[in-house]
Design a protein around this motif. Structure first.
Motif, short mmCIF file in Angstrom:
data_model
loop_
_atom_site.label_atom_id
_atom_site.label_comp_id
_atom_site.label_asym_id
_atom_site.label_seq_id
_atom_site.Cartn_x
_atom_site.Cartn_y
_atom_site.Cartn_z
N ALA B 36 26.22 -0.70 -27.23
CA ALA B 36 25.25 0.24 -26.66
C ALA B 36 25.90 1.05 -25.55
O ALA B 36 26.74 0.52 -24.82
CB ALA B 36 24.04 -0.51 -26.11
N GLY B 37 25.51 2.30 -25.43
CA GLY B 37 26.04 3.11 -24.35
C GLY B 37 25.62 4.55 -24.49
O GLY B 37 25.02 4.95 -25.49
N ARG B 38 25.93 5.35 -23.46
CA ARG B 38 25.54 6.76 -23.46
C ARG B 38 26.39 7.57 -24.43
O ARG B 38 25.97 8.60 -24.91
CB ARG B 38 25.67 7.35 -22.05
CG ARG B 38 24.81 6.70 -21.01
CD ARG B 38 23.34 6.80 -21.30
NE ARG B 38 22.86 8.18 -21.37
CZ ARG B 38 21.62 8.51 -21.67
NH1 ARG B 38 20.73 7.57 -21.95
NH2 ARG B 38 21.25 9.77 -21.71
N PHE B 39 27.62 7.12 -24.67
CA PHE B 39 28.49 7.84 -25.59
C PHE B 39 28.17 7.36 -26.99
O PHE B 39 28.20 6.16 -27.26
CB PHE B 39 29.96 7.57 -25.26
CG PHE B 39 30.91 8.50 -25.95
CD1 PHE B 39 31.24 9.71 -25.38
CD2 PHE B 39 31.46 8.15 -27.18
CE1 PHE B 39 32.13 10.57 -26.01
CE2 PHE B 39 32.34 9.02 -27.81
CZ PHE B 39 32.68 10.23 -27.23
N PRO B 40 27.85 8.29 -27.90
CA PRO B 40 27.42 7.85 -29.22
C PRO B 40 28.56 7.25 -30.05
O PRO B 40 29.47 7.97 -30.45
CB PRO B 40 26.86 9.14 -29.85
CG PRO B 40 27.52 10.25 -29.12
CD PRO B 40 27.85 9.76 -27.75
#
Lengths: 358, 346, 251
Positions: B36-40
């Motif tokens: 999971a994270g902001r960068f896809p």
């Protein structure tokens, strides 16, 4: 090309001077009536950026009798300390760094006028009023506010003739940049990220009209990469990677911060900004170029030339020389100009060659 | 009942279920956090990057670097810090026979916070900052010890009172540092750091915090039976061959080591040491031999989960210390009510 | 064997025990009696080695099995784990109780007839059960000496009798040296072959229970008239008991 500031100054210099013995009144930015029997000869300034603005408005340090200790250290570290070596003898004990006035030290400077922050509650203002001193409150952060407090201060120190050209200069440069960037389609506007802090947690300037850096990015023909953020907001490196800005601007506040912070970071170095070498640390002139100040138009031109070198070809060095002459009565040397622009550390950055001495 | 049958009592069978379940929970939390994270990056690709990491060259693409150089050290740091803080809390609560005790109470956290803030003010970073944080946490602890030691003996009540005094002193010193700090420079750095965050995690910081955290965790785990003894009445413990005072101080020093290491790299992350041991006690009971590993696993999973929330929920990075307090305080209230309800029922 | 030789204990400038000597050999039991505040607990702590002696000497094994008075302390652990704590001195700082320690703990429980409680939670036990479990823990230490602080003080009559019988059995069959404090002269007659009277105003008398648990010494000890009565025990044998004089009765 003659400097626009010089022309404006020449125009306003022709205006008649007001009688300096007349009482002065200003409604300050908190709506308070500030009255002086005569122009303030002795001004104590508690907000940090105001000290250098007062020096610029007066063209000297003569009226500045007290300031925030951090304003003094900013002056000593920057070029202003070399232009006005006498500034380091001005008392800097009139307030704590957190703007709480030291009333006895403040009173000892016998100020006609004390400039203090508005919008931070009455606790830092009432002690000044209780001591029978006249306080003018200022607000910060936008271009309108900057012009307003510069005008108020110039009025109260009896130098209204100085403010006209300074505001005219701002309007002129702003109009030129707006006109020059109006036709640029959104796709052709580079996505710019301004980091107000980097070394201890990343703090990005949000796409927020109240944030000066956002205003400057848009004015210079860029788009704020930090979409969806308000104010200055903590972000992580992964979010910056997801934004993938075309240009990264680093603050001038953190001394130890250099463009290597981005260029050597395993993740940030893969952003378009780092790959194109479009990472810049904001210059430090008489005051920092990232927050608003008397030198702001120089900062706007600097950024516009970096974002759209094809559209803007100012002679920034000449503009700086003219501005420093007008603001501080100082002739910038080539070496000083290089230092302000940080040519030594970021001279090889993208489009930075335009700033080199010819 | 024969001795052989007693060698594996029923308590062990519950432990045999709960501990592996908590370990699975931690693994799941870590895997979810890494994907999971902001960068896809899609989950499959993230897993592929993780699996190939041991054999791959230095990470080249943005996706690889984000998973291996941003997420992995951050998640591992969050996990080990969470494990350490939860275990430190469980150990202190055992030693003090008081479920409301946390590292805060001995002045350790305020001391470590002062050390870290001092380091930021003077531009000190890296191992020196960890050292300063630990040293100040330990100094606060020693001050507590000196104040509390009256007539050659140290009573637990005087330790808690001295901890309050020393904590208040170091809290004031942190305020003093904030007062003199440059509002353009070190002040925002100190304020942000005090709020607690793993946002600045790198492998460098992970390796910096690891020795202190690992040593503290390992030794506390080894002391888990001893903690049962230290939770007894002082006279009882002494009669069983324990040196309560000396061994309590050993526990305190280990707690200072854990808290100092964690604070230096990620600021003040509160509530973990208070909430997690309660939740763990609810699952496995009071026996420290099970409670300590359970607290460590649960603490690690909890901090990894909350930190994932902090970095993914919004565009902005939410300060972790704020989140742990918002999640932790109500959770603690619920646990406390349950705890006393079951005790009253019994 | 537990002994104190001319032990003096001071709290600040107050002398709580002055040159107290006592001695319990293996297979013997000694009860300490005295009015409140005369130093019973201090003497016990001194015998346990918990009290720094201003002068004098303590002779005792490294570990002495100890059964505290308060049964209110609710260790939230399983009974077997509480008893296994008795093995701590053998395990060292980082040790964990192993199979052998559990076997020893189980054996101690079995000896007291408590095996069925092994898996119960200690804090759910009755006061009597708790004290017996703590006695099992003291046995699990393997120490040849036992010290009990007012055993049975908080127990009902049935549990008191059970505890005293167990203690007497341990002394006779296992040759334990047993030291305990009490307020009840009849406990002394039942479970101690020697008594130590801590007299008000300092001084102590140690001697056979039969000699000291008598109207004259106890009257001097408590400052109230005492009388001796003879009772027929359940086994048909005559036994002695001491009772304070009835209120209003002439000495």
């Amino acid at each position: 090309m003659p400097s626009r500031l010089a022309i404006a100054l020449a125009l306003f210099a022709a205006l008649p001077l007001p009688l300096s013995a007349q009482p002065l009144a200003v409604t300050d930015m908190e709506g308070r009536e500030v009255r002086l029997a005569r122009p303030a000869e002795r001004v104590a300034s508690i907000p940090i950026p105001m000290a250098s603005t007062l020096i610029a408005l007066d063209g000297s340090t003569r009226r500045l009798v007290g300031m925030n200790p951090l304003a003094l250290s900013a002056i000593e570290e920057g070029i202003l300390g070399r232009i006005f070596p006498e500034a380091r003898r001005i008392p800097a004990n009139i307030a704590a760094p957190n703007f709480v006035p030291n009333i006895e030290a403040l009173a000892a400077t016998r100020p006609d006028l004390v400039i203090q922050w508005g919008g931070r509650g009455p606790d830092i203002v009432r002690p000044i009023e209780n001591a029978g001193l006249t306080a003018m409150l200022i607000l910060y952060g936008t271009e309108d506010r900057t012009r307003r407090y510069m005008r108020d201060a110039a009025t109260l120190i009896g130098r209204p003739e100085r403010i006209g050209p300074l505001v005219a200069w701002r309007e002129e440069v702003q109009a030129r940049l707006s006109a020059g960037t109006a036709a640029i389609p959104p796709d052709a506007r580079p996505r710019v990220l301004y980091l107000q802090r980097a070394l201890s947690g990343l703090l990005a300037a949000g796409a927020d009209p109240e944030i000066y850096n956002h205003f400057v990015i848009e004015l210079a023909g860029g788009r704020n990469a930090a979409e969806g953020l308000r104010g200055f907001t903590p972000v992580n490196r992964e979010q910056i990677a997801a934004w993938n800005p075309d240009v990264i601007l680093l603050n001038s506040f953190e001394d130890a911060l250099t463009t290597d912070f981005v260029l050597r970071d395993p993740v940030l170095s893969l952003t378009t900004a780092a790959r194109r070498n479009a990472v810049y640390k904001m210059p430090l002139g008489g005051y920092r170029w990232d927050p608003p100040s008397q030198e702001s138009p120089l900062s706007w031109m600097w950024l516009a030339m970096l974002l759209h070198p094809d559209r803007f070809a100012f002679d920034l060095r000449a503009e700086m020389r003219a501005a420093f002459r007008t603001l501080y009565g100082h002739d910038l040397t080539e070496a000083e100009t290089d230092e302000i622009l940080r040519l030594g550390t970021q001279g090889n950055a993208r489009h930075y060659a335009a700033f080199r001495a010819r | 009942m024969s001795g052989a049958a007693l060698a594996l009592p029923r308590s062990m069978s519950r432990e045999a279920l709960v501990l592996p379940a908590l370990a699975l929970l931690l693994v799941a939390a870590v895997l979810a956090a890494l994907t999971a994270g902001r960068f896809p990056i899609d989950v499959g690709r993230a897993v592929e990057i993780l699996l190939s990491a041991p054999f791959a060259e230095a990470p080249e693409t943005m996706e690889e670097r984000i998973v291996l150089l941003v997420r992995l050290p951050r998640v591992l740091l969050a996990a080990i810090a969470g494990a350490g803080l939860a275990m430190a809390g469980a150990a202190l609560q055992g030693v003090f026979r008081n479920p409301l005790v946390a590292p805060q109470i001995l002045g350790i956290s305020p001391g470590a916070a002062f050390g870290g803030a001092l380091a930021i003010l003077f531009g000190i970073s890296g191992a020196a900052m960890v050292g300063l944080s630990f040293a100040m946490g330990l100094a606060a602890l020693l001050a507590v010890g000196l104040i509390a030691r009256v007539g050659g003996r140290t009573e637990i009540v005087t330790v808690i009172l001295a901890g309050l005094v020393v904590g208040a002193l170091f809290g004031a010193l942190v305020s003093l540092l904030q007062f003199v700090a440059d509002p353009n420079g070190s002040l925002p750095a100190i304020v942000y750091w005090l709020m607690g965050s793993f946002a600045t995690a790198t492998w460098g910081r992970f390796w910096l915090a690891l020795p202190g955290l690992a040593l503290g965790i390992a030794l506390l785990l080894l002391l888990r039976f001893r903690l049962n003894l230290l939770s007894l009445d002082e006279a009882e413990a002494r009669s069983l061959g324990v040196r309560p005072e000396a061994e309590r101080w050993l526990v305190f020093v280990l707690v200072a080591l854990i808290v100092g290491s964690q604070v230096a790299v990620s600021g003040i992350v509160g509530w973990i040491g208070l909430v997690i041991p309660h939740a763990a006690r609810f699952l496995v009971g009071h026996d420290h031999r099970v409670l300590l590993p359970a607290s460590a696993l649960l603490g690690a999973a909890f901090v990894v989960a909350v930190d994932t929330l902090a970095r993914t929920a919004t565009t902005a990075e939410i300060p972790l210390g704020v989140l742990t307090a918002i999640v932790g305080a109500p959770l603690f209230a619920v646990l406390l009510r349950r705890y006393y309800r079951t005790r009253l029922a019994g | 064997m537990i002994a104190l030789e001319s032990a003096t204990v001071r709290f600040g400038d107050r002398t709580v025990l002055r040159e107290l000597s006592l001695r319990v050999e293996a297979g013997r039991s000694l009860a300490i009696l005295g009015p409140n505040g005369c130093g019973k607990t201090t003497a016990l702590r001194a015998a346990l080695g918990f009290q720094r002696l201003a002068s004098g000497r303590r002779v005792a094994p490294r570990i002495v099995g100890y059964v505290p008075q308060s049964v209110a302390i609710a260790h939230p652990y399983r009974v077997l784990e509480v008893v296994a704590m008795g093995r701590a001195a053998r395990l060292g700082l980082f040790g964990q109780p192993g199979r052998e320690d559990r076997t020893a703990a189980a054996a101690a429980l079995e000896r007291l007839g408590l095996s069925q409680l092994a898996e119960a939670m200690f804090d759910r036990l009755s006061g009597g059960e708790r004290q017996l479990v703590l006695l099992a823990r003291a046995l699990a230490t393997g120490s040849p000496a036992l010290v009990l602080d007012e055993p049975g003080a908080a127990l009902d009559l049935a549990n008191q009798a059970r505890l005293l019988a167990l203690l007497d059995g341990l002394r006779q069959e296992r040759r334990y040296a047993i030291l305990f404090t009490t307020h009840d002269p009849n406990q002394v007659l039942a479970a101690a072959d020697e008594a130590l009277l801590l007299m008000p105003g300092g001084g102590a008398r140690q001697g056979a229970s039969a000699d000291l648990i008598a109207p004259e010494p106890l009257g001097a000890l408590y400052g109230v008239p005492m009388r001796m009565v003879g009772l027929t025990g359940t086994d048909g044998r005559m036994r002695r008991a001491v009772l304070p004089a009835f209120a209003g009765e002439a000495a």
